[in-house]
Design an enzyme around this catalytic site. Sequence first.
Site, PDB file in Angstrom:
ATOM      1  N   GLU A  34      -8.719  50.056  14.097  1.00  0.00           N
ATOM      2  CA  GLU A  34     -10.173  50.061  13.902  1.00  0.00           C
ATOM      3  C   GLU A  34     -10.503  49.820  12.417  1.00  0.00           C
ATOM      4  O   GLU A  34     -11.064  50.650  11.722  1.00  0.00           O
ATOM      5  CB  GLU A  34     -10.765  51.369  14.440  1.00  0.00           C
ATOM      6  N   TRP A  35     -10.084  48.673  11.922  1.00  0.00           N
ATOM      7  CA  TRP A  35     -10.445  48.205  10.581  1.00  0.00           C
ATOM      8  C   TRP A  35     -10.217  49.271   9.514  1.00  0.00           C
ATOM      9  O   TRP A  35      -9.168  49.889   9.482  1.00  0.00           O
ATOM     10  CB  TRP A  35     -11.877  47.653  10.612  1.00  0.00           C
ATOM     11  N   TRP A  93     -15.310  47.225  25.163  1.00  0.00           N
ATOM     12  CA  TRP A  93     -14.465  47.320  23.975  1.00  0.00           C
ATOM     13  C   TRP A  93     -13.787  48.668  24.032  1.00  0.00           C
ATOM     14  O   TRP A  93     -14.458  49.674  23.903  1.00  0.00           O
ATOM     15  CB  TRP A  93     -15.283  47.201  22.672  1.00  0.00           C
ATOM     16  N   PHE A 148     -10.483  53.437  21.133  1.00  0.00           N
ATOM     17  CA  PHE A 148     -11.510  52.748  21.916  1.00  0.00           C
ATOM     18  C   PHE A 148     -10.978  52.229  23.258  1.00  0.00           C
ATOM     19  O   PHE A 148     -11.714  51.596  24.006  1.00  0.00           O
ATOM     20  CB  PHE A 148     -12.046  51.546  21.124  1.00  0.00           C
ATOM     21  N   ASN A 183     -17.776  36.687  15.048  1.00  0.00           N
ATOM     22  CA  ASN A 183     -18.103  38.021  15.539  1.00  0.00           C
ATOM     23  C   ASN A 183     -18.996  38.768  14.548  1.00  0.00           C
ATOM     24  O   ASN A 183     -18.650  38.877  13.368  1.00  0.00           O
ATOM     25  CB  ASN A 183     -16.816  38.835  15.750  1.00  0.00           C
ATOM     26  N   GLU A 184     -20.114  39.254  15.006  1.00  0.00           N
ATOM     27  CA  GLU A 184     -20.994  40.174  14.280  1.00  0.00           C
ATOM     28  C   GLU A 184     -21.245  39.793  12.818  1.00  0.00           C
ATOM     29  O   GLU A 184     -20.889  40.542  11.896  1.00  0.00           O
ATOM     30  CB  GLU A 184     -20.413  41.604  14.345  1.00  0.00           C
ATOM     31  N   TYR A 191     -23.667  49.031  20.431  1.00  0.00           N
ATOM     32  CA  TYR A 191     -23.114  50.352  20.103  1.00  0.00           C
ATOM     33  C   TYR A 191     -24.157  51.328  19.576  1.00  0.00           C
ATOM     34  O   TYR A 191     -23.985  52.533  19.714  1.00  0.00           O
ATOM     35  CB  TYR A 191     -22.056  50.232  18.985  1.00  0.00           C
ATOM     36  N   GLU A 214     -19.205  43.227  23.926  1.00  0.00           N
ATOM     37  CA  GLU A 214     -18.587  44.505  23.533  1.00  0.00           C
ATOM     38  C   GLU A 214     -19.548  45.640  23.843  1.00  0.00           C
ATOM     39  O   GLU A 214     -20.760  45.514  23.660  1.00  0.00           O
ATOM     40  CB  GLU A 214     -18.307  44.574  22.021  1.00  0.00           C
ATOM     41  N   HIS A 257     -12.797  36.415  14.032  1.00  0.00           N
ATOM     42  CA  HIS A 257     -13.156  37.838  14.148  1.00  0.00           C
ATOM     43  C   HIS A 257     -12.665  38.570  12.896  1.00  0.00           C
ATOM     44  O   HIS A 257     -11.644  39.237  12.904  1.00  0.00           O
ATOM     45  CB  HIS A 257     -12.554  38.427  15.434  1.00  0.00           C
TER      46      HIS A 257
HETATM   47  O1  IFM Z   1     -13.573  47.335  16.567  1.00  0.00           O
HETATM   48  C1  IFM Z   1     -14.820  46.788  16.364  1.00  0.00           C
HETATM   49  C2  IFM Z   1     -14.815  45.299  16.670  1.00  0.00           C
HETATM   50  O2  IFM Z   1     -13.869  44.623  15.915  1.00  0.00           O
HETATM   51  C3  IFM Z   1     -16.170  44.716  16.351  1.00  0.00           C
HETATM   52  N1  IFM Z   1     -17.204  45.447  17.010  1.00  0.00           N
HETATM   53  C4  IFM Z   1     -17.211  46.881  16.899  1.00  0.00           C
HETATM   54  C5  IFM Z   1     -15.851  47.430  17.256  1.00  0.00           C
HETATM   55  C6  IFM Z   1     -15.863  48.969  17.135  1.00  0.00           C
HETATM   56  O3  IFM Z   1     -16.153  49.333  15.828  1.00  0.00           O
END
Ligand code: IFM
Length: 393
Positions: free
Chosen positions: A353-354, A346, A362, A152-153, A254, A308, A108
């Site tokens: 948050e990155w 999520w 969240f 992930n993504e 999202y 998520e 991730h």
């Molecule tokens: O926090 C992120 C997660 O790591 C990956 N998907 C979206 C979330 C919200 O931005």
Amino acid sequence: MSKSKKLKFPKDFLWGSSVSSYQVEGNVNNCDWSEKFPARTACNYYLNYEHYFDLAKELNQNVHRFSLSWSRIQPAEGKFDRKAILHYRKMLLALEKRGIKPMVTIWHWTLPLWMSEKGGWENSKFPEYFEQYTRFVVEELDDLVDFWLTTNEPMIYTSLAYILGKFPPQKNNLLVVPKVFYNFVKTHKKAYQAIHDISENAKVGVAQNLSFVDAYNKNSTLNKTVASAFNFFRNRLFLELTKNYQDFLGINYYFHDRIKFSPFSFPPLKIKNKDKEVSDLGWEIYPEGLYYVLKDLKKYNLPIYITENGLADKGDKKRAKFITEHLKQIHRAIDDGVDVKGYMHWSLIDNFEWADGFGPRFGLVEMNYKTMGTKVRESARGYAEVCKNNSLF
Ligand code: IFM
């Protein structure tokens, strides 16, 4: 739809929430994020996981998605850390003890420093390095894991790290994108194969961030064509190339991408919402889009888990309605024959948050980063009722 009508979910539906290692664990100091974007102690989940699993249990959740930290498990090339893998075994046992099924994400978004120094996702040997790491963790943990997500993504990461320059390695270079993308496809396939070599019964997927795309101006053929091309690259390409290597579809939902296109402005393509209700991050809240995304996935004929779905909402003013409205749309899709088998919100707790740091909230559970205290938000209590009853209302 009448508000009072009970919406039952299928038997054995899984209810839970998600987190990822770097965002919650704390003290990850040897990865590509740690220098520029330190998450410090984050939620101290690495040491305090029992507390968080107790919260998940208290909230009637029966599935928990978390990720492994590659840099803890393989701190140097060729060197695997037994202590780190045993730690994750302990976490898995703690979930088992509480009757919570684990869904484990192998990667991730953070790379061990040694891997990023070798060029990370741009290195043509990346899939082989990842396979080695995957084989190690699956050999060690598989007896305790119900679901694996390799990555992930992929698309979101690729665009934020290599096009928009927000995530390490912070590049704005479209030229490397095909290579990175190709590596994601190859890496997933290799990891899928490796997991199945080791474990006959493993269920393997990818957490893909899929948006609902439509045209801003539905009367314009050009706008509609551009929107559908955008949809193909944003949501379909990876899926099409890996669909025979997925036992289930993991979906992170999202976004509503309303595509506006005008060749005479700059940039010609814009993603616009129409003053709709938004989260604290300005992301449009569009539950209905999830229904359309799910309907569109029916043709793949695979079980679907929402891995998520959530929003930044510090004051917890919108979360309860957000959850209810999204669940209604999932239920509507199930009624139309889409095989949705679980929902993971999520996130369980507020977290890092990155590139946006600790500001966005969240969590179903509020985190006080000064005292490390936790407080269950009101919306989480409502969601806990849904989890308990396996039904809305
Ligand atoms: O926090 C992120 C997660 O790591 C990956 N998907 C979206 C979330 C919200 O931005």
